[in-house]
Enzyme design. Sequence first.
Site, PDB file in Angstrom:
ATOM      1  N   LYS B  84      39.003 -36.643  46.157  1.00 30.58           N
ATOM      2  CA  LYS B  84      38.240 -35.830  45.210  1.00 30.58           C
ATOM      3  C   LYS B  84      38.881 -34.437  45.187  1.00 30.58           C
ATOM      4  O   LYS B  84      39.282 -33.924  46.242  1.00 30.58           O
ATOM      5  CB  LYS B  84      36.798 -35.757  45.720  1.00 30.58           C
ATOM      6  N   SER B 159      28.590 -36.409  41.944  1.00 28.49           N
ATOM      7  CA  SER B 159      29.722 -35.691  41.422  1.00 28.49           C
ATOM      8  C   SER B 159      31.062 -36.380  41.679  1.00 28.49           C
ATOM      9  O   SER B 159      32.037 -36.085  40.980  1.00 28.49           O
ATOM     10  CB  SER B 159      29.772 -34.276  42.020  1.00 28.49           C
ATOM     11  N   SER B 183      26.302 -37.534  45.955  1.00 29.44           N
ATOM     12  CA  SER B 183      27.537 -37.503  45.167  1.00 29.44           C
ATOM     13  C   SER B 183      28.550 -38.579  45.508  1.00 29.44           C
ATOM     14  O   SER B 183      29.530 -38.747  44.773  1.00 29.44           O
ATOM     15  CB  SER B 183      28.211 -36.130  45.292  1.00 29.44           C
TER      16      SER B 183
END
Lengths: 102, 486
Positions: B84, B159, B183
């Site tokens: 990420k 996310s 997330s």
Amino acid sequence: MPIDLTTVLHTAELARLDLTYGLAPDKAQAALDKLAAEMSGIIGHFDQLSAVDTEGVEPLYSPMLEPLGPREDCPRAGSAPEDLLSQAPERLGHFFAVPKIL
Amino acid sequence: MTEMTETTELYQLTLTEAAAKLQSREISAQELTAACLDRLESTEPALQACLTVLADQALEDAALLDRAGPDPDQLLWGLPLTFKDIYCTKGVRTSAASRMLRRYIPSYDAEVVTRIKKAGAVVLAKTNLDEFAMGSTTEFSAFGPTRNPWNPAKVPGGSSGGAAASIAACQSPGALGTDTGGSIRQPAALCGCVGLKPTYGRVSRYGLIAYASSLDQPGPLARRVIDCARLLQVMAGPDDRDNTVSTRPVDDYLSARPAPLRGLRLGLPRELWESRLDEETSAILKAALKTLEEAGVELKTLSLPHLPHSVAAYYILATAEASTNLARYDGVRYGHRADDPQSLRDLYVASRSEALGPEVRRRILLGTFALSSGYYDAYFKKAAKVRRLIRDDFFRALEECDFLCSPVSPLTAWDFGKFTDDPLTAYQMDLMTLPVNLAGLPGLSLPAGLAPGGLPVGWQLIGRPFGERDLLGAGLALEEAFPPLT
């Protein structure tokens, strides 16, 4: 509690944010009104906590089960100054440069 | 999604399958990396899961590994993985999907990146996210949203939406995400893959761009439970640069075996199961519970009475921590600086107002408000007290069962823009996942089935602190009963 425009603007000032940055004057007021309404709704939702009985309850700021003590105070390798300065938007020699304040 | 073909393409191999083939030299690191890069190239135009693809570097690294040959001590030898874009990667742009950091190149690797590289992995790409991990759809990425591989008209969740979409589309066999309020688990559920949020303090946060430091935790996403075990094995453990990491010994996660379903005691938090689930989610999960019951699982409905206050407590605490963590973005030392500031104050205000997106600004405002003079006790401190009550509820409930089990998201993947004008409702979508972060517990999200509309439905198991090995064992058992979707 309802959040009025004054509170929104005061909070933005504390956070160093300009909520109408780059907006035309006719759009600016609408943007502020919308944000105040959203914040009123969200903080209104937060207000439900006032009904929870927390008498004698200690706040829990971290879920760590066994907080560690401070590290031993000894020198260790850190980042090289040049590495850290390499990302500066503006620099003067070994310093971060900012606009004149005096 | 895995396409049904006679032969399995290299990119379709699960992380564990690929690791075995790499170790036996049946395939080379270069072959696998090239296959993943091809897959990435063909799927990326539709998905936009990645912000940076390290094609040349990845192939070079893979070639170096092949020359040295497999090392059985390196658990991730030759595996191309994604991070990420909130993990600092030395020499590689780390943007947090924000205009603020669109040119930021860290001079160091996050601890997790160091560990994953040391275990022999190849860094394939940096994946998309909501700006600074604030959001549940990736719609708040400054670089545009990621699309759900099951239906490109739907959000992938967030996310870590880029990570989940990338895994589901078989761009790579494993991904590293972060979970502050769901997330990892929620995008895994919406994209039909597996995601693990470890116990707070199991994995170092050093080198993660901070959102809410008492809630953030790095974790893996993959297509199988055992793949997550392998990744966690490498990620977990002490780090003297993060004083919130536990020094407890790391268990042998790789030796986790499916727990017997007969006699397994699952607690069902009433407050989560009785909240508003859409019809498809509700139908799939109820059928799944029935299957478990028939297999001998003891299901027990439990009450965690303070859970309905989780959204309020979380959004006070998380935004308060965010407002202080993001105060560092002032245009001075790194990140975006506005042109021609008239004064130092103007430099701060203009740089921040130009480069921080609408959701980030909203959360900074909420957090600043909750911490401001006159409101601190009523909001911030009160929320921290309620946080303790929520954690106590979990500890009590976990005494009455082996694991808690709940839905992950009240809805299957939804349309883009659904909650754009209604942030409070968007926040309430996180009700199933964020209590686990407030309590600091481990949570494993895995597929429960495919809804009639063709979208995945996930559920999660919640375990005791540092009980990841048992949690993975229970996850393996559920995975046998409810086959993977990807």
